[in-house]
Write a protein that holds these residues in place. Structure first.
Motif, PDB file in Angstrom:
ATOM      1  N   ALA A  91       0.954  -1.216   0.006  1.00  0.00           N
ATOM      2  CA  ALA A  91      -0.102   0.027  -0.022  1.00  0.00           C
ATOM      3  C   ALA A  91       0.804   1.249   0.008  1.00  0.00           C
ATOM      4  CB  ALA A  91      -0.908   0.112   1.153  1.00  0.00           C
ATOM      5  N   SER A 101       3.367   3.950   3.536  1.00  0.00           N
ATOM      6  CA  SER A 101       3.430   2.764   2.976  1.00  0.00           C
ATOM      7  C   SER A 101       2.977   2.004   4.035  1.00  0.00           C
ATOM      8  CB  SER A 101       5.001   2.425   2.726  1.00  0.00           C
ATOM      9  OG  SER A 101       6.055   2.470   3.523  1.00  0.00           O
ATOM     10  N   GLY A 102       2.232   0.993   3.405  1.00  0.00           N
ATOM     11  CA  GLY A 102       2.118  -0.316   4.162  1.00  0.00           C
ATOM     12  C   GLY A 102       2.354  -1.531   3.741  1.00  0.00           C
ATOM     13  N   VAL A 108       3.492   0.428   9.173  1.00  0.00           N
ATOM     14  CA  VAL A 108       3.109   1.473   8.438  1.00  0.00           C
ATOM     15  C   VAL A 108       4.156   2.442   8.429  1.00  0.00           C
ATOM     16  CG1 VAL A 108       1.182   3.381   7.935  1.00  0.00           C
ATOM     17  CG2 VAL A 108       0.423   1.201   8.454  1.00  0.00           C
ATOM     18  N   HIS A 124      -1.002  -3.509  13.496  1.00  0.00           N
ATOM     19  CA  HIS A 124      -1.835  -4.486  12.585  1.00  0.00           C
ATOM     20  C   HIS A 124      -1.411  -5.934  12.873  1.00  0.00           C
ATOM     21  CE1 HIS A 124      -4.753  -2.088  10.407  1.00  0.00           C
ATOM     22  NE2 HIS A 124      -3.831  -1.429   9.971  1.00  0.00           N
ATOM     23  N   VAL A 128      -0.750  -4.755   5.689  1.00  0.00           N
ATOM     24  CA  VAL A 128      -1.257  -3.739   5.704  1.00  0.00           C
ATOM     25  C   VAL A 128      -1.710  -3.607   4.100  1.00  0.00           C
ATOM     26  CG1 VAL A 128      -1.301  -1.093   5.659  1.00  0.00           C
ATOM     27  CG2 VAL A 128      -0.372  -2.567   7.663  1.00  0.00           C
ATOM     28  N   CYS A 130      -4.159  -1.374   2.566  1.00  0.00           N
ATOM     29  CA  CYS A 130      -4.577  -0.068   1.903  1.00  0.00           C
ATOM     30  C   CYS A 130      -4.428   0.918   2.835  1.00  0.00           C
ATOM     31  CB  CYS A 130      -6.184  -0.154   1.504  1.00  0.00           C
ATOM     32  SG  CYS A 130      -7.000  -0.603   2.809  1.00  0.00           S
ATOM     33  N   ILE A 131      -4.225   2.251   2.109  1.00  0.00           N
ATOM     34  CA  ILE A 131      -3.991   3.350   2.928  1.00  0.00           C
ATOM     35  C   ILE A 131      -4.663   4.495   2.567  1.00  0.00           C
ATOM     36  CG2 ILE A 131      -1.996   5.080   3.565  1.00  0.00           C
ATOM     37  CD1 ILE A 131      -0.092   2.857   3.679  1.00  0.00           C
ATOM     38  N   ILE A 138      -3.736   9.227   9.289  1.00  0.00           N
ATOM     39  CA  ILE A 138      -3.521   8.057   8.284  1.00  0.00           C
ATOM     40  C   ILE A 138      -4.553   6.982   8.578  1.00  0.00           C
ATOM     41  CG2 ILE A 138      -2.039   6.341   7.325  1.00  0.00           C
ATOM     42  CD1 ILE A 138       0.242   7.754   8.837  1.00  0.00           C
ATOM     43  N   CYS A 139      -5.240   6.478   7.419  1.00  0.00           N
ATOM     44  CA  CYS A 139      -6.251   5.525   7.770  1.00  0.00           C
ATOM     45  C   CYS A 139      -5.586   4.409   7.172  1.00  0.00           C
ATOM     46  CB  CYS A 139      -7.536   5.830   7.075  1.00  0.00           C
ATOM     47  SG  CYS A 139      -8.928   4.653   7.158  1.00  0.00           S
ATOM     48  N   THR A 140      -5.652   3.195   7.627  1.00  0.00           N
ATOM     49  CA  THR A 140      -4.943   1.694   7.154  1.00  0.00           C
ATOM     50  C   THR A 140      -5.906   0.745   7.316  1.00  0.00           C
ATOM     51  OG1 THR A 140      -3.904   1.210   9.287  1.00  0.00           O
ATOM     52  CG2 THR A 140      -2.704   2.699   7.700  1.00  0.00           C
ATOM     53  N   SER A 142      -6.079  -3.733   6.763  1.00  0.00           N
ATOM     54  CA  SER A 142      -5.289  -4.673   6.889  1.00  0.00           C
ATOM     55  C   SER A 142      -6.034  -5.985   6.702  1.00  0.00           C
ATOM     56  CB  SER A 142      -4.370  -4.863   8.233  1.00  0.00           C
ATOM     57  OG  SER A 142      -3.893  -6.150   8.296  1.00  0.00           O
TER      58      SER A 142
END
Length: 152
Positions: A91, A101-102, A108, A124, A128, A130-131, A138-140, A142
């Motif tokens: 991500a 980045s994830g 993250v 998580h 991960v 999506c970001i 930041i919203c992640t 997993s």
């Protein structure tokens, strides 16, 4: 990368494993029109007529080799490689101030585009995938079926 983003290419990766990596000499502002013409020509005839906007100057990619790369789209050269994840990067999100980045390593990471690594967020239990990025959060997401919000 957003159109407002500008990367100092004098610090481009020269030790990168890619043979196409090199630094560019800085161009005086008077040659900006010449740079725009040659840049549009580098994308082919579909962009030289002026009817179609040019692609962004920079592009970010992430890969399963655990790296993030910043590319110059006109020349196809890698300008910088960011190292830090332990497993593949799935991500990626960016703005003019940061890259987020994830990865498969469940972390993250926040990067300064010009300086490199800044900070790591953990929590998580799965990769991960999506970001989402805003000015202050930041919203992640997993594979652990959780969504997490982090503040800068």
């Amino acid at each position: 990368m957003p159109s407002e983003f500008d990367f100092d290419e004098s610090g481009a990766d020269e030790h990168d494993g890619s043979s196409s990596t090199a630094s560019l000499p800085s161009q005086p502002a008077a040659n900006q029109d010449v740079m725009d013409v040659s840049r549009s020509e580098s994308f082919g005839p579909g962009f030289s007529g002026g009817d179609r906007p040019l692609p962004p100057r920079y592009m970010l990619t992430s890969a399963l080799d655990s790296t993030i790369r910043l590319w110059d789209t006109a020349t196809g050269r890698c300008l910088h490689t960011y190292f830090g994840h332990l497993e593949g990067v799935w991500a990626l999100a960016a703005d003019t101030l940061r890259i987020v980045s994830g990865a498969e390593d469940r972390m993250v990471k926040v990067w300064d585009p010009k300086k490199g690594y800044e900070r790591t967020f953990t929590g998580h239990a799965g990769p991960v995938t999506c970001i989402g990025l805003s000015d202050s959060k930041i919203c992640t997401g997993s594979e652990d079926c959780e969504v997490r919000m982090y503040s800068f």
